[in-house]
Design a protein around this motif. Structure first.
Motif, PDB file in Angstrom:
ATOM      1  N   MET A  57      35.960  31.448  28.569  1.00 52.31           N
ATOM      2  CA  MET A  57      37.438  31.105  28.759  1.00 52.31           C
ATOM      3  C   MET A  57      38.412  32.325  28.810  1.00 52.31           C
ATOM      4  O   MET A  57      39.142  32.355  29.634  1.00 52.31           O
ATOM      5  CB  MET A  57      37.888  29.999  27.609  1.00 52.31           C
ATOM      6  CG  MET A  57      37.277  28.716  28.094  1.00 52.31           C
ATOM      7  SD  MET A  57      36.979  28.149  29.502  1.00 52.31           S
ATOM      8  CE  MET A  57      38.655  28.305  30.264  1.00 52.31           C
ATOM      9  N   MET A  58      38.210  33.273  28.042  1.00 52.27           N
ATOM     10  CA  MET A  58      39.239  34.451  28.016  1.00 52.27           C
ATOM     11  C   MET A  58      38.818  35.432  29.383  1.00 52.27           C
ATOM     12  O   MET A  58      39.899  35.521  29.881  1.00 52.27           O
ATOM     13  CB  MET A  58      38.553  35.475  26.829  1.00 52.27           C
ATOM     14  CG  MET A  58      39.448  36.757  26.877  1.00 52.27           C
ATOM     15  SD  MET A  58      40.844  36.150  26.366  1.00 52.27           S
ATOM     16  CE  MET A  58      41.845  37.969  26.276  1.00 52.27           C
ATOM     17  N   LEU A  59      37.486  35.031  29.932  1.00 50.96           N
ATOM     18  CA  LEU A  59      37.323  35.998  31.252  1.00 50.96           C
ATOM     19  C   LEU A  59      37.956  34.951  32.573  1.00 50.96           C
ATOM     20  O   LEU A  59      38.616  35.682  33.405  1.00 50.96           O
ATOM     21  CB  LEU A  59      35.967  35.771  31.471  1.00 50.96           C
ATOM     22  CG  LEU A  59      35.544  36.584  33.033  1.00 50.96           C
ATOM     23  CD1 LEU A  59      36.142  37.902  33.019  1.00 50.96           C
ATOM     24  CD2 LEU A  59      34.082  36.546  32.998  1.00 50.96           C
ATOM     25  N   VAL A  60      38.107  33.766  32.318  1.00 45.96           N
ATOM     26  CA  VAL A  60      38.563  32.847  33.223  1.00 45.96           C
ATOM     27  C   VAL A  60      40.311  33.305  33.099  1.00 45.96           C
ATOM     28  O   VAL A  60      40.918  33.334  34.008  1.00 45.96           O
ATOM     29  CB  VAL A  60      38.336  31.323  32.761  1.00 45.96           C
ATOM     30  CG1 VAL A  60      39.321  30.435  33.777  1.00 45.96           C
ATOM     31  CG2 VAL A  60      36.914  30.982  33.249  1.00 45.96           C
ATOM     32  N   GLN A  61      40.648  33.278  32.009  1.00 40.44           N
ATOM     33  CA  GLN A  61      42.223  33.450  31.712  1.00 40.44           C
ATOM     34  C   GLN A  61      42.692  34.853  32.519  1.00 40.44           C
ATOM     35  O   GLN A  61      43.635  34.950  33.232  1.00 40.44           O
ATOM     36  CB  GLN A  61      42.458  33.614  30.331  1.00 40.44           C
ATOM     37  CG  GLN A  61      42.456  32.257  29.648  1.00 40.44           C
ATOM     38  CD  GLN A  61      43.089  32.259  28.184  1.00 40.44           C
ATOM     39  OE1 GLN A  61      44.058  32.652  27.905  1.00 40.44           O
ATOM     40  NE2 GLN A  61      42.073  31.844  27.299  1.00 40.44           N
ATOM     41  N   ILE A  62      41.778  35.845  32.412  1.00 44.03           N
ATOM     42  CA  ILE A  62      42.028  37.092  32.846  1.00 44.03           C
ATOM     43  C   ILE A  62      41.946  36.990  34.332  1.00 44.03           C
ATOM     44  O   ILE A  62      42.936  37.699  35.066  1.00 44.03           O
ATOM     45  CB  ILE A  62      41.419  38.476  32.262  1.00 44.03           C
ATOM     46  CG1 ILE A  62      41.604  38.371  30.725  1.00 44.03           C
ATOM     47  CG2 ILE A  62      41.525  39.586  32.817  1.00 44.03           C
ATOM     48  CD1 ILE A  62      43.050  38.706  30.268  1.00 44.03           C
ATOM     49  N   LEU A  63      40.873  36.487  34.682  1.00 38.83           N
ATOM     50  CA  LEU A  63      41.006  36.506  36.264  1.00 38.83           C
ATOM     51  C   LEU A  63      41.863  35.612  36.859  1.00 38.83           C
ATOM     52  O   LEU A  63      42.576  36.020  37.940  1.00 38.83           O
ATOM     53  CB  LEU A  63      39.615  35.640  36.697  1.00 38.83           C
ATOM     54  CG  LEU A  63      38.240  36.693  36.332  1.00 38.83           C
ATOM     55  CD1 LEU A  63      37.072  35.759  36.684  1.00 38.83           C
ATOM     56  CD2 LEU A  63      37.982  37.876  37.116  1.00 38.83           C
ATOM     57  N   VAL A  64      42.442  34.523  36.373  1.00 41.16           N
ATOM     58  CA  VAL A  64      43.690  33.589  36.856  1.00 41.16           C
ATOM     59  C   VAL A  64      44.885  34.361  36.679  1.00 41.16           C
ATOM     60  O   VAL A  64      45.552  34.437  37.645  1.00 41.16           O
ATOM     61  CB  VAL A  64      43.523  32.323  35.937  1.00 41.16           C
ATOM     62  CG1 VAL A  64      44.827  31.675  36.407  1.00 41.16           C
ATOM     63  CG2 VAL A  64      42.592  31.359  36.294  1.00 41.16           C
ATOM     64  N   LEU A  65      45.104  35.226  35.703  1.00 39.71           N
ATOM     65  CA  LEU A  65      46.389  35.905  35.778  1.00 39.71           C
ATOM     66  C   LEU A  65      46.452  37.083  36.645  1.00 39.71           C
ATOM     67  O   LEU A  65      47.536  37.162  37.222  1.00 39.71           O
ATOM     68  CB  LEU A  65      46.459  36.424  34.155  1.00 39.71           C
ATOM     69  CG  LEU A  65      47.162  35.596  33.046  1.00 39.71           C
ATOM     70  CD1 LEU A  65      46.929  36.192  31.629  1.00 39.71           C
ATOM     71  CD2 LEU A  65      48.231  34.965  33.198  1.00 39.71           C
ATOM     72  N   THR A  66      45.050  37.764  36.777  1.00 37.57           N
ATOM     73  CA  THR A  66      45.215  38.786  37.836  1.00 37.57           C
ATOM     74  C   THR A  66      45.480  38.109  39.126  1.00 37.57           C
ATOM     75  O   THR A  66      46.168  38.961  39.889  1.00 37.57           O
ATOM     76  CB  THR A  66      43.823  39.483  37.504  1.00 37.57           C
ATOM     77  OG1 THR A  66      43.708  40.145  36.384  1.00 37.57           O
ATOM     78  CG2 THR A  66      43.974  40.770  38.610  1.00 37.57           C
ATOM     79  N   ALA A  67      44.790  37.305  39.410  1.00 40.57           N
ATOM     80  CA  ALA A  67      44.808  36.735  40.878  1.00 40.57           C
ATOM     81  C   ALA A  67      46.475  36.144  41.045  1.00 40.57           C
ATOM     82  O   ALA A  67      47.013  36.336  41.833  1.00 40.57           O
ATOM     83  CB  ALA A  67      43.968  35.246  40.933  1.00 40.57           C
ATOM     84  N   PHE A  68      46.814  35.507  40.106  1.00 37.45           N
ATOM     85  CA  PHE A  68      48.291  34.932  40.067  1.00 37.45           C
ATOM     86  C   PHE A  68      49.399  36.240  40.421  1.00 37.45           C
ATOM     87  O   PHE A  68      50.174  36.233  41.276  1.00 37.45           O
ATOM     88  CB  PHE A  68      48.701  34.323  38.625  1.00 37.45           C
ATOM     89  CG  PHE A  68      49.664  32.944  38.939  1.00 37.45           C
ATOM     90  CD1 PHE A  68      48.940  31.934  39.041  1.00 37.45           C
ATOM     91  CD2 PHE A  68      50.997  33.259  39.182  1.00 37.45           C
ATOM     92  CE1 PHE A  68      50.224  30.676  39.128  1.00 37.45           C
ATOM     93  CE2 PHE A  68      51.919  32.534  39.563  1.00 37.45           C
ATOM     94  CZ  PHE A  68      51.461  30.981  39.397  1.00 37.45           C
ATOM     95  N   VAL A  69      49.093  37.255  39.678  1.00 40.09           N
ATOM     96  CA  VAL A  69      50.011  38.454  39.731  1.00 40.09           C
ATOM     97  C   VAL A  69      49.805  39.088  41.210  1.00 40.09           C
ATOM     98  O   VAL A  69      50.658  39.386  41.776  1.00 40.09           O
ATOM     99  CB  VAL A  69      49.857  39.586  38.564  1.00 40.09           C
ATOM    100  CG1 VAL A  69      50.564  40.732  38.974  1.00 40.09           C
ATOM    101  CG2 VAL A  69      50.267  38.823  37.245  1.00 40.09           C
ATOM    102  N   GLY A  70      48.551  39.270  41.444  1.00 41.12           N
ATOM    103  CA  GLY A  70      48.211  39.801  42.803  1.00 41.12           C
ATOM    104  C   GLY A  70      48.922  38.880  44.023  1.00 41.12           C
ATOM    105  O   GLY A  70      49.450  39.517  44.901  1.00 41.12           O
ATOM    106  N   LEU A  71      48.829  37.674  43.899  1.00 40.66           N
ATOM    107  CA  LEU A  71      49.245  36.840  45.029  1.00 40.66           C
ATOM    108  C   LEU A  71      50.665  36.863  44.956  1.00 40.66           C
ATOM    109  O   LEU A  71      51.578  36.786  45.970  1.00 40.66           O
ATOM    110  CB  LEU A  71      48.555  35.568  44.974  1.00 40.66           C
ATOM    111  CG  LEU A  71      47.201  34.987  45.408  1.00 40.66           C
ATOM    112  CD1 LEU A  71      46.791  33.777  44.700  1.00 40.66           C
ATOM    113  CD2 LEU A  71      47.229  35.258  46.802  1.00 40.66           C
ATOM    114  N   ALA A  72      51.560  36.860  43.710  1.00 41.83           N
ATOM    115  CA  ALA A  72      52.853  36.948  43.644  1.00 41.83           C
ATOM    116  C   ALA A  72      53.236  38.173  44.200  1.00 41.83           C
ATOM    117  O   ALA A  72      54.428  38.205  44.926  1.00 41.83           O
ATOM    118  CB  ALA A  72      53.248  36.714  42.211  1.00 41.83           C
ATOM    119  N   MET A  73      52.640  39.134  43.974  1.00 42.38           N
ATOM    120  CA  MET A  73      53.368  40.573  44.486  1.00 42.38           C
ATOM    121  C   MET A  73      52.974  40.478  45.962  1.00 42.38           C
ATOM    122  O   MET A  73      53.910  41.080  46.861  1.00 42.38           O
ATOM    123  CB  MET A  73      52.153  41.668  43.914  1.00 42.38           C
ATOM    124  CG  MET A  73      52.351  42.116  42.585  1.00 42.38           C
ATOM    125  SD  MET A  73      51.138  43.251  41.720  1.00 42.38           S
ATOM    126  CE  MET A  73      51.814  44.599  42.552  1.00 42.38           C
TER     127      MET A  73
END
Length: 440
Positions: free
Chosen positions: A149-165
């Motif tokens: 779940m920690m890995l999933v959180q980091i991946l989702v956060l990274t993807a979210f920030v990348g798409l927002a940028m």
């Protein structure tokens, strides 16, 4: 019984603390913060981080002085007074008992956004029932999925920030660097709104002190734990500020169809249907796993207090068929039903009331232990043991005063119940104050 092996390094302790804080919560509460701050979510996290750093400094100092479990309860009891320590423990109990409610409410709000035909109450009841059943049977499932779940959180956060940028760069009218996420969409510096938002943003920091429970397994704990607590707070705060900054740029302002689940709406705008589905899965599963851990921890605290007859032993001090504290689990589930009448803002603010009280008392404990009792007042000692904790105390009290009015009323009622219960346990303070079994 052999002693635990001291195997944990500073880096390992920091990672544990960050995992406990659940970084993805910055997306879960983004909407309510955007509305509260009028579009200055990053500014709220900056204000919260400053307050938390001073408080983290105080936690580190007290962890060095008393390297045992119990956190705020132990620090206040040993440095100030047993009765005030009891009230600190009562405040901690508020967090443990009501935290699952907030976690499940956030998850239910996001599922309702994805499936609006199904009421929030149905999702909430499903969270409560399934999580309670798993915890009654045991914690093997939670242990198995924790690292994933920690890995999933980091991946989702990274993807979210990348798409927002990517979304911001694709809009020529939207600058990539802006003070708007810090100062709000309206002109001026909305200090009252920022502090009200910071009071809610502190919810994301809850758990930064959890590493104090690793004392017996950490190399040089008196040196390592204070550094770890500060690093966890700083790293967590930077994550929250960076993520909220780019999300706020991608979704300026604070006009959302459902503020309790605004990140779902934003995810659809920046990533389309496929990404919003992945985001929803990641957030809901993360909330589910977090809810399992929070309810399990709270029920075990209730069991320890029931076993020691601080709370009713017949109801809470017995283990069930599977060796789990069924009474505490069922009480936690019953308390979570209050979420049927609350929104995310009020529920998170209520949790923060208990946390702020504990934080304020820890800052006070530093002054009582080091500055008054040990009379450490020379050189930099006055800065570390008087000025810094006073700043931390002032910031926490300001944040507490900025909480949602309903949260202050409910929190005050909780404190009154604690004072009445302590009066009864001590028979009008004629008996010694009972010692709570708080093992975080």
């Amino acid at each position: 019984m052999t002693d635990m092996k001291k195997t944990l390094t500073l880096g390992q302790v920091v990672l544990f603390g960050l995992a406990y804080m659940t970084p993805i919560i910055v997306l879960g509460t983004f909407g309510v913060l955007a509305v509260t701050t009028e579009g200055a979510v990053s500014g709220a996290y900056v204000a919260a981080l400053v307050a938390m750093l001073f408080t983290a400094h105080s936690y580190g100092r007290m962890a060095s002085a008393f390297p045992v479990a119990g956190s705020a309860y132990t620090y206040v009891r040993k440095s100030i007074d047993a009765r005030l320590g009891f009230m600190a423990g009562w405040a901690i109990l508020l967090d443990y008992l009501f935290l699952p409610m907030v976690i499940w409410l956030i998850g239910a709000a996001y599922l309702h956004s994805a499936f609006p035909a199904i009421p929030v109450a149905v999702w909430l009841l499903a969270f409560i029932a399934v999580t309670t059943l798993i915890n009654v049977i045991g914690l093997k499932l939670a242990s198995a999925v924790n690292s994933v779940m920690m890995l999933v959180q980091i991946l989702v956060l990274t993807a979210f920030v990348g798409l927002a940028m990517h979304y911001v760069l694709g809009d020529p009218a939207q600058p990539f660097w802006s003070l708007t996420p810090f100062l709000g969409a309206n002109e001026g510096f909305p200090l009252p709104q920022l502090m009200a938002g910071a009071a809610v943003a502190c919810y994301s920091f809850l758990g930064f002190d959890a590493v104090t429970t690793l004392t017996e397994e950490t190399h040089e704990p008196k040196r390592t734990l204070p550094r770890a607590i500060l690093l966890i707070t700083l790293c967590g705060g930077l994550i929250f500020i960076v993520v909220s900054y780019f999300v706020q740029l991608a979704a300026p302002g604070h006009d959302f169809a459902n503020p309790d689940a605004a990140a779902y709406e934003i995810a659809r705008n920046i990533g389309g249907d496929i990404f919003v589905s992945l985001f929803l899965i990641g957030l809901v599963v993360g909330q589910f796993a977090s809810g399992i851990a929070a309810q399990a921890s709270g029920s075990r605290l209730l069991y320890a207090m029931g076993r020691d007859e601080v709370l009713p032993k017949r109801l809470l001090g017995q283990l069930g068929r599977f060796g789990t504290p069924v009474g505490g689990l069922l009480l936690s589930a019953a308390v979570a039903l209050l979420a049927l009448t609350l929104d995310v803002l009020s529920a998170a603010s209520f949790i923060n009331f208990g946390a702020f009280l504990a934080f304020a008392l820890v800052n006070t404990s530093v002054i009582a232990h080091y500055y008054l009792r040990e009379r450490r007042r020379g050189g930099l000692d006055t800065l570390w043991f008087l000025v810094c904790p006073l700043i931390g105390l002032g910031a926490i009290l300001w944040l507490m005063a900025s909480l949602d009015a309903k949260a202050i009323v409910l929190g005050g009622a909780w404190l009154a119940c604690g004072a009445l219960w302590l009066t009864w346990l001590t028979r009008g303070f004629q008996r010694p104050t009972p010692e709570l079994s708080i093992e975080n």
